[in-house]
Motif scaffolding. Structure first.
Motif, PDB file in Angstrom:
ATOM      1  N   GLU A 141       0.826  -1.204   0.000  1.00 52.04           N
ATOM      2  CA  GLU A 141       0.000   0.000   0.000  1.00 52.04           C
ATOM      3  C   GLU A 141       0.863   1.258   0.000  1.00 52.04           C
ATOM      4  N   VAL A 193      -6.635   0.503  -0.274  1.00 55.28           N
ATOM      5  CA  VAL A 193      -7.575   0.648   0.839  1.00 55.28           C
ATOM      6  C   VAL A 193      -8.639   1.656   0.417  1.00 55.28           C
ATOM      7  N   ASP A 195     -11.277   2.342   2.344  1.00 54.10           N
ATOM      8  CA  ASP A 195     -11.985   2.740   3.559  1.00 54.10           C
ATOM      9  C   ASP A 195     -11.928   4.261   3.754  1.00 54.10           C
ATOM     10  N   ILE A 208      -6.910   1.578  10.344  1.00 51.76           N
ATOM     11  CA  ILE A 208      -6.619   2.373   9.147  1.00 51.76           C
ATOM     12  C   ILE A 208      -6.014   3.737   9.499  1.00 51.76           C
ATOM     13  N   ARG A 213      -3.505   4.914   6.442  1.00 54.38           N
ATOM     14  CA  ARG A 213      -3.744   4.022   5.306  1.00 54.38           C
ATOM     15  C   ARG A 213      -4.877   4.506   4.404  1.00 54.38           C
ATOM     16  N   GLU A 214      -5.624   5.515   4.828  1.00 53.39           N
ATOM     17  CA  GLU A 214      -6.738   6.024   4.033  1.00 53.39           C
ATOM     18  C   GLU A 214      -6.257   7.114   3.074  1.00 53.39           C
ATOM     19  N   GLY A 249     -13.343   2.191   8.308  1.00 54.21           N
ATOM     20  CA  GLY A 249     -13.039   3.553   8.716  1.00 54.21           C
ATOM     21  C   GLY A 249     -13.726   4.051   9.972  1.00 54.21           C
ATOM     22  N   ASN A 254      -9.098  -2.993  16.011  1.00 46.68           N
ATOM     23  CA  ASN A 254      -8.430  -3.625  14.883  1.00 46.68           C
ATOM     24  C   ASN A 254      -8.757  -5.119  14.909  1.00 46.68           C
ATOM     25  N   SER A 290     -14.089  -7.369   5.225  1.00 44.54           N
ATOM     26  CA  SER A 290     -13.714  -7.112   6.616  1.00 44.54           C
ATOM     27  C   SER A 290     -14.226  -8.221   7.535  1.00 44.54           C
TER      28      SER A 290
END
Length: 404
Positions: A141, A193, A195, A208, A213-214, A249, A254, A290
């Motif tokens: 990513e 990702v 989200d 995230i 990561r978004e 999100g 987690n 998910s």
């Protein structure tokens, strides 16, 4: 070379039957034997002949497989690229596992990774004289989630940074990163990702936001950037994966490290679903599900075990026809309370296709449970049939399956 002409359609002969006959002639010309005109009953009259010819590769491969080989295609097992475990690799070969996930960080670079992958591909199953190549995936990513680095690999910035770029810039960069993956033998990226983490939650979102990561904090930012990442990857011949449907999100736990993670915000029409819808329309070949529970969509089941999430929302409402892959069903704390075999059966029963387990030692129990369920339920067997076909079709697109 002798020419081969499709049979002329005679008066009174339906297009459906004529198509099957034409297809048989075309395939015979290409050296493909054993095509029966009786297959006509399954042919859509509106399907172009060229597409029919292409689709039979998965059919023929499937038909030549043993049950164990078919079931093996449903699994993706973890391999540590920096230190491959020969015992786990041998186990996956024994159970005909069709896909691998490069897990754990490696700084060895593209050439060393390619050497590891080539060794794995050499162990892939051969069916009817043709090797059925492995889907080889990783998490590339960017930012804190970049498994492969070292010589030949770029240092990829976080998705939050990528989200500030123009989509043209991101598409071009993604195409470059995908070329690096391809040179290392990786043909499937478990990214982007899609989200949406609201700004009000930000780094307070453990899976995230905590790791940036978004692509952004609104669907209006995430959707076009997720699409651009996806399109760049596909442009360079690496399959991409929208994750983590229907979105992580809004959660405060987690699923890798926490049990009972619940999203009490997202509905089937939330704006945070938009990036997934957009990505599907952009041609996403894979979607990852998910392992959280979405109380306003299906309060009784984790998304990975929910036919409402997979069959109704993803496939029916959003029109996704590709491969549905699970988030980790091996080591993730979110599923620890469920027996390994049940995890696989529940995911496949809900409409999933590829069971991802970072821990391959669970695969024997999982495959045994799946095969047992197949003997008990024709409906489940039909779903397995459909899943294997989706996987084989994806492999064909990735150049991993040939019938010529």
């Amino acid at each position: 070379m002798a020419s081969h002409q499709s049979p002329t359609r005679r008066p009174g002969v339906s297009r459906r039957v004529w198509l099957a006959s034409a297809l048989a002639v075309s395939l015979a010309a290409a050296g493909v034997a054993g095509v029966q005109v009786s297959r006509a009953a399954t042919i859509d009259p509106s399907t172009p002949l060229s597409k029919l010819a292409a689709s039979t590769c998965a059919d023929r491969t499937y038909s030549a497989m043993t049950t164990a080989q078919r079931v093996g295609q449903l699994f993706m097992g973890g391999v540590t690229p920096s230190a491959p475990d020969s015992k786990r690799i041998a186990l996956m070969q024994q159970y005909h596992v069709g896909s691998v996930f490069l897990a754990g960080r490696s700084k060895a670079g593209t050439a060393a990774t390619k050497s590891v992958v080539d060794g794995l591909q050499a162990k892939a199953d051969t069916v009817a004289g043709h090797r059925v190549g492995l889907l080889v995936s990783t998490d590339q990513e960017g930012g804190q989630v970049q498994v492969l680095s070292g010589p030949g690999f770029s240092t990829i910035p976080s998705a939050l940074t990528q989200g500030t770029w123009t989509t043209t810039q991101l598409r071009s960069a993604s195409a470059g990163w995908a070329k690096e993956l391809k040179s290392a033998g990786v043909n499937l990226n478990l990214a982007p990702v899609a989200d949406v983490v609201p700004a009000s939650l930000g780094t307070g979102n453990p899976p995230i936001g905590k790791f940036n990561r978004e692509f952004g904090h609104t669907a209006a930012v995430v959707a076009p950037h997720s699409d651009a990442f996806l399109e760049g990857s596909l442009q360079s011949g690496v399959l991409a994966t929208l994750k983590h449907f229907p979105g992580l999100g809004y959660v405060r736990g987690n699923t890798d490290t926490t049990a009972g993670v619940v999203d009490s915000v997202t509905t089937s029409t939330s704006s945070s679903i938009t990036p997934f819808k957009s990505g599907i329309q952009a041609g996403a070949p894979f979607v990852m599900i998910s392992s959280a529970t979405y109380s306003k969509i299906d309060a009784k089941n984790r998304a990975a075990f929910s036919s409402t999430v997979i069959q109704t929302l993803l496939r029916k409402n959003l029109g996704f026809k590709g491969v549905v892959i699970s988030d980790d069903l091996g080591n993730a704390v979110a599923v620890k309370a469920v027996a390994p075999g049940d995890r696989a059966v529940k995911f496949l029963s809900a409409g999933g296709d590829v069971v991802l387990t970072v821990e391959p030692n669970l695969i024997p129990a999982m495959t045994k449970a799946v095969q047992s369920r197949m003997t008990q339920s024709s409906a489940f067997s039909t779903q397995v049939n459909q899943s294997v076909h989706r996987i084989l079709n994806a492999k064909q697109k990735a150049g991993l399956l040939t019938c010529s």
